[in-house]
Design an enzyme around this catalytic site. Sequence first.
Site, PDB file in Angstrom:
ATOM      1  N   THR A 131       0.822  -1.209   0.000  1.00  0.00           N
ATOM      2  CA  THR A 131       0.000   0.000   0.000  1.00  0.00           C
ATOM      3  C   THR A 131       0.860   1.265   0.000  1.00  0.00           C
ATOM      4  OG1 THR A 131      -1.482   1.300   1.400  1.00  0.00           O
ATOM      5  CG2 THR A 131      -0.139  -0.307   2.523  1.00  0.00           C
ATOM      6  N   ASP A 132       0.306   2.349  -0.541  1.00  0.00           N
ATOM      7  CA  ASP A 132       1.009   3.633  -0.476  1.00  0.00           C
ATOM      8  C   ASP A 132       1.112   4.147   0.964  1.00  0.00           C
ATOM      9  OD1 ASP A 132      -1.672   4.329  -0.102  1.00  0.00           O
ATOM     10  OD2 ASP A 132      -1.715   5.864  -1.679  1.00  0.00           O
ATOM     11  N   GLU A 133       0.298   3.563   1.865  1.00  0.00           N
ATOM     12  CA  GLU A 133       0.285   4.071   3.241  1.00  0.00           C
ATOM     13  C   GLU A 133       1.610   3.817   3.967  1.00  0.00           C
ATOM     14  OE1 GLU A 133      -3.386   3.417   5.382  1.00  0.00           O
ATOM     15  OE2 GLU A 133      -4.520   3.272   3.520  1.00  0.00           O
ATOM     16  N   TYR A 156      -1.795  -0.498  11.004  1.00  0.00           N
ATOM     17  CA  TYR A 156      -1.973  -1.181   9.714  1.00  0.00           C
ATOM     18  C   TYR A 156      -0.784  -0.929   8.805  1.00  0.00           C
ATOM     19  CZ  TYR A 156      -3.352  -1.588   4.797  1.00  0.00           C
ATOM     20  OH  TYR A 156      -3.368  -1.870   3.454  1.00  0.00           O
ATOM     21  N   LYS A 160       2.179  -3.421   7.297  1.00  0.00           N
ATOM     22  CA  LYS A 160       2.420  -3.624   5.861  1.00  0.00           C
ATOM     23  C   LYS A 160       3.881  -3.280   5.528  1.00  0.00           C
ATOM     24  CE  LYS A 160      -0.117  -4.638   2.974  1.00  0.00           C
ATOM     25  NZ  LYS A 160      -0.581  -5.977   2.461  1.00  0.00           N
TER      26      LYS A 160
HETATM   27  P1  NAD Z   1      -9.848  -7.337   2.326  1.00  0.00           P
HETATM   28  O1  NAD Z   1      -9.812  -7.029   3.782  1.00  0.00           O
HETATM   29  O2  NAD Z   1     -11.078  -7.060   1.533  1.00  0.00           O
HETATM   30  O3  NAD Z   1      -9.528  -8.893   2.100  1.00  0.00           O
HETATM   31  C1  NAD Z   1      -8.513  -9.552   2.801  1.00  0.00           C
HETATM   32  C2  NAD Z   1      -8.658 -11.050   2.532  1.00  0.00           C
HETATM   33  O4  NAD Z   1      -7.584 -11.728   3.216  1.00  0.00           O
HETATM   34  C3  NAD Z   1      -9.970 -11.641   3.078  1.00  0.00           C
HETATM   35  O5  NAD Z   1     -10.525 -12.526   2.134  1.00  0.00           O
HETATM   36  C4  NAD Z   1      -9.533 -12.387   4.328  1.00  0.00           C
HETATM   37  O6  NAD Z   1     -10.354 -13.506   4.636  1.00  0.00           O
HETATM   38  C5  NAD Z   1      -8.113 -12.808   3.951  1.00  0.00           C
HETATM   39  N1  NAD Z   1      -7.272 -13.030   5.137  1.00  0.00           N
HETATM   40  C6  NAD Z   1      -7.108 -12.204   6.194  1.00  0.00           C
HETATM   41  N2  NAD Z   1      -6.266 -12.770   7.084  1.00  0.00           N
HETATM   42  C7  NAD Z   1      -5.878 -13.964   6.558  1.00  0.00           C
HETATM   43  C8  NAD Z   1      -5.025 -14.992   6.996  1.00  0.00           C
HETATM   44  N3  NAD Z   1      -4.379 -14.918   8.174  1.00  0.00           N
HETATM   45  N4  NAD Z   1      -4.827 -16.068   6.205  1.00  0.00           N
HETATM   46  C9  NAD Z   1      -5.479 -16.169   5.002  1.00  0.00           C
HETATM   47  N5  NAD Z   1      -6.328 -15.227   4.549  1.00  0.00           N
HETATM   48  C10 NAD Z   1      -6.513 -14.135   5.320  1.00  0.00           C
HETATM   49  O7  NAD Z   1      -8.585  -6.587   1.710  1.00  0.00           O
HETATM   50  P2  NAD Z   1      -8.414  -5.888   0.286  1.00  0.00           P
HETATM   51  O8  NAD Z   1      -8.953  -4.512   0.374  1.00  0.00           O
HETATM   52  O9  NAD Z   1      -8.859  -6.798  -0.780  1.00  0.00           O
HETATM   53  O10 NAD Z   1      -6.828  -5.737   0.235  1.00  0.00           O
HETATM   54  C11 NAD Z   1      -6.018  -6.755  -0.343  1.00  0.00           C
HETATM   55  C12 NAD Z   1      -4.555  -6.352  -0.201  1.00  0.00           C
HETATM   56  O11 NAD Z   1      -4.344  -5.089  -0.831  1.00  0.00           O
HETATM   57  C13 NAD Z   1      -4.114  -6.186   1.264  1.00  0.00           C
HETATM   58  O12 NAD Z   1      -2.826  -6.729   1.388  1.00  0.00           O
HETATM   59  C14 NAD Z   1      -4.106  -4.680   1.469  1.00  0.00           C
HETATM   60  O13 NAD Z   1      -3.139  -4.313   2.418  1.00  0.00           O
HETATM   61  C15 NAD Z   1      -3.733  -4.179   0.083  1.00  0.00           C
HETATM   62  N6  NAD Z   1      -4.257  -2.832  -0.239  1.00  0.00           N
HETATM   63  C16 NAD Z   1      -5.595  -2.577  -0.250  1.00  0.00           C
HETATM   64  C17 NAD Z   1      -6.041  -1.301  -0.597  1.00  0.00           C
HETATM   65  C18 NAD Z   1      -7.497  -0.968  -0.690  1.00  0.00           C
HETATM   66  O14 NAD Z   1      -7.849   0.154  -1.062  1.00  0.00           O
HETATM   67  N7  NAD Z   1      -8.409  -1.877  -0.398  1.00  0.00           N
HETATM   68  C19 NAD Z   1      -5.125  -0.297  -0.901  1.00  0.00           C
HETATM   69  C20 NAD Z   1      -3.771  -0.595  -0.843  1.00  0.00           C
HETATM   70  C21 NAD Z   1      -3.347  -1.872  -0.545  1.00  0.00           C
HETATM   71  P1  TYD Z   2     -10.663   4.154   4.285  1.00  0.00           P
HETATM   72  O1  TYD Z   2     -11.624   3.676   3.268  1.00  0.00           O
HETATM   73  O2  TYD Z   2     -10.719   3.573   5.658  1.00  0.00           O
HETATM   74  O3  TYD Z   2      -9.213   3.978   3.637  1.00  0.00           O
HETATM   75  P2  TYD Z   2      -7.747   4.494   4.196  1.00  0.00           P
HETATM   76  O4  TYD Z   2      -7.868   4.943   5.579  1.00  0.00           O
HETATM   77  O5  TYD Z   2      -6.935   3.236   4.078  1.00  0.00           O
HETATM   78  O6  TYD Z   2      -7.321   5.570   3.249  1.00  0.00           O
HETATM   79  O7  TYD Z   2     -10.816   5.733   4.435  1.00  0.00           O
HETATM   80  C1  TYD Z   2     -10.678   6.606   3.317  1.00  0.00           C
HETATM   81  C2  TYD Z   2     -10.742   8.025   3.825  1.00  0.00           C
HETATM   82  O8  TYD Z   2     -12.068   8.277   4.337  1.00  0.00           O
HETATM   83  C3  TYD Z   2      -9.815   8.307   4.993  1.00  0.00           C
HETATM   84  O9  TYD Z   2      -9.351   9.660   4.898  1.00  0.00           O
HETATM   85  C4  TYD Z   2     -10.692   8.158   6.219  1.00  0.00           C
HETATM   86  C5  TYD Z   2     -12.035   8.649   5.724  1.00  0.00           C
HETATM   87  N1  TYD Z   2     -13.214   8.026   6.351  1.00  0.00           N
HETATM   88  C6  TYD Z   2     -14.266   8.847   6.822  1.00  0.00           C
HETATM   89  O10 TYD Z   2     -14.197  10.088   6.745  1.00  0.00           O
HETATM   90  N2  TYD Z   2     -15.348   8.237   7.370  1.00  0.00           N
HETATM   91  C7  TYD Z   2     -15.451   6.879   7.500  1.00  0.00           C
HETATM   92  O11 TYD Z   2     -16.479   6.385   8.034  1.00  0.00           O
HETATM   93  C8  TYD Z   2     -14.386   6.058   7.013  1.00  0.00           C
HETATM   94  C9  TYD Z   2     -14.456   4.550   7.127  1.00  0.00           C
HETATM   95  C10 TYD Z   2     -13.284   6.686   6.440  1.00  0.00           C
END
Ligand code: NAD
Ligand code: TYD
Length: 342
Positions: A131-133, A156, A160
């Site tokens: 992630t960019d975070e 988090y 990561k």
């Molecule tokens: P998500 O939370 O929707 O899904 C996570 C999946 O991992 C779920 O299916 C869960 O059951 C599985 N999981 C969790 N713990 C596990 C374990 N111990 N063993 C096996 N499976 C396990 O997450 P997502 O949003 O699809 O994100 C996927 C990846 O992308 C993550 O690594 C996250 O850090 C990264 N990411 C997500 C975003 C975003 O915007 N969603 C942005 C940047 C990076």
């Molecule tokens: P989120 O979807 O949790 O992603 P991330 O924190 O990983 O960027 O949140 C996106 C943005 O929205 C973040 O600035 C936090 C804000 N946010 C709210 O303002 N209200 C909410 O209920 C949530 C879940 C997030």
Amino acid sequence: MTHTILVTGGAGFIGSNFVHMLAELRPEARVVNLDALTYAGNLENLEPVAKLPGQRFVHGDITVPEDVERAFAEARALGGALSVVHFAAESHVDRSIQSGAPFVTTNVLGTQVLLDASRRHAVQKFVHVSTDEVYGSLGETGFFTEETPLAPNSPYSASKAGSDLLVRAAVHTHGFQACITRCSNNYGPYQFPEKFLPLMIANASEGRPIPVYGDGLYVRDWLYVRDHCEAILAVLERGRAGEVYNIGGNNELANLVLVRQVLAALGKPESLITFVKDRPGHDRRYAIDASKIRRELGWTPRFTFAEALPETIRWYAQHAGWLQRVRSGAYRDYYARQYGSA
Ligand code: NAD
Ligand code: TYD
């Protein structure tokens, strides 16, 4: 040549979109999906592809070596070159603020268990989805590049960053063939409605308040999940081992602007916006410089926000049952119904 891809976390948001995309773009590839089905994992997300030949699901935890071994045994049995795309993680910042330990367990320990098994099984390419975070927060200007120092601010993002460093160490120490991708905020189908965009779509549709943290002027770069999945495929197939690739949507928006767009699209009043207490340690702004992946791999986002946001809103409207089952917790019965106690 046959190719087997072990996907972790494929029942989650991005992982399930990736598995769908593979079925469409690489139908010859075999897929083994290892997922623990935590609260964020939903087998219903895989229904469109579950019955295709060459798709296997392994219910298991990446922190448990025996579970990981079972998944590799399944993948080896399918034959061909073996690669890994690692999505499984605890992924929600707010949960990590409430309790950091599960993030360290899954994201840090789980990644190491997976790396060890991947080396033993001579995996040809390992893509670690990060992630960019991990770069921390930006001020009003500038972009994260792959050279930006890691400065994670939440439990988090710290977990990561820890996993990224373990992947880096495997590359440096063992010559392991891995790439790291770091993307911005994804949106699209199958996103768990604790994340901001599906949460606001779900609340607004029901005429319920939309909680906006702090002043709502926090900025995120929104990336359509399909674009992200295509970028990961490019890294899997053509990325240089040992390299990091940033992936972004060129689409920075303040949270308040995003909420207003969603409300307008749904024909709902702005009075639903409710300012609530800010997230502790809230990163002000993320923005990605994705010129490296464009230059080296020819990837650039195909979808504009103007088309993909309405498409996403439509998807949630058309999948009201999915949303309702996720919000009520009923989706958790799905596994038992579908597979008995297996
Ligand atoms: P998500 O939370 O929707 O899904 C996570 C999946 O991992 C779920 O299916 C869960 O059951 C599985 N999981 C969790 N713990 C596990 C374990 N111990 N063993 C096996 N499976 C396990 O997450 P997502 O949003 O699809 O994100 C996927 C990846 O992308 C993550 O690594 C996250 O850090 C990264 N990411 C997500 C975003 C975003 O915007 N969603 C942005 C940047 C990076
Ligand atoms: P989120 O979807 O949790 O992603 P991330 O924190 O990983 O960027 O949140 C996106 C943005 O929205 C973040 O600035 C936090 C804000 N946010 C709210 O303002 N209200 C909410 O209920 C949530 C879940 C997030």
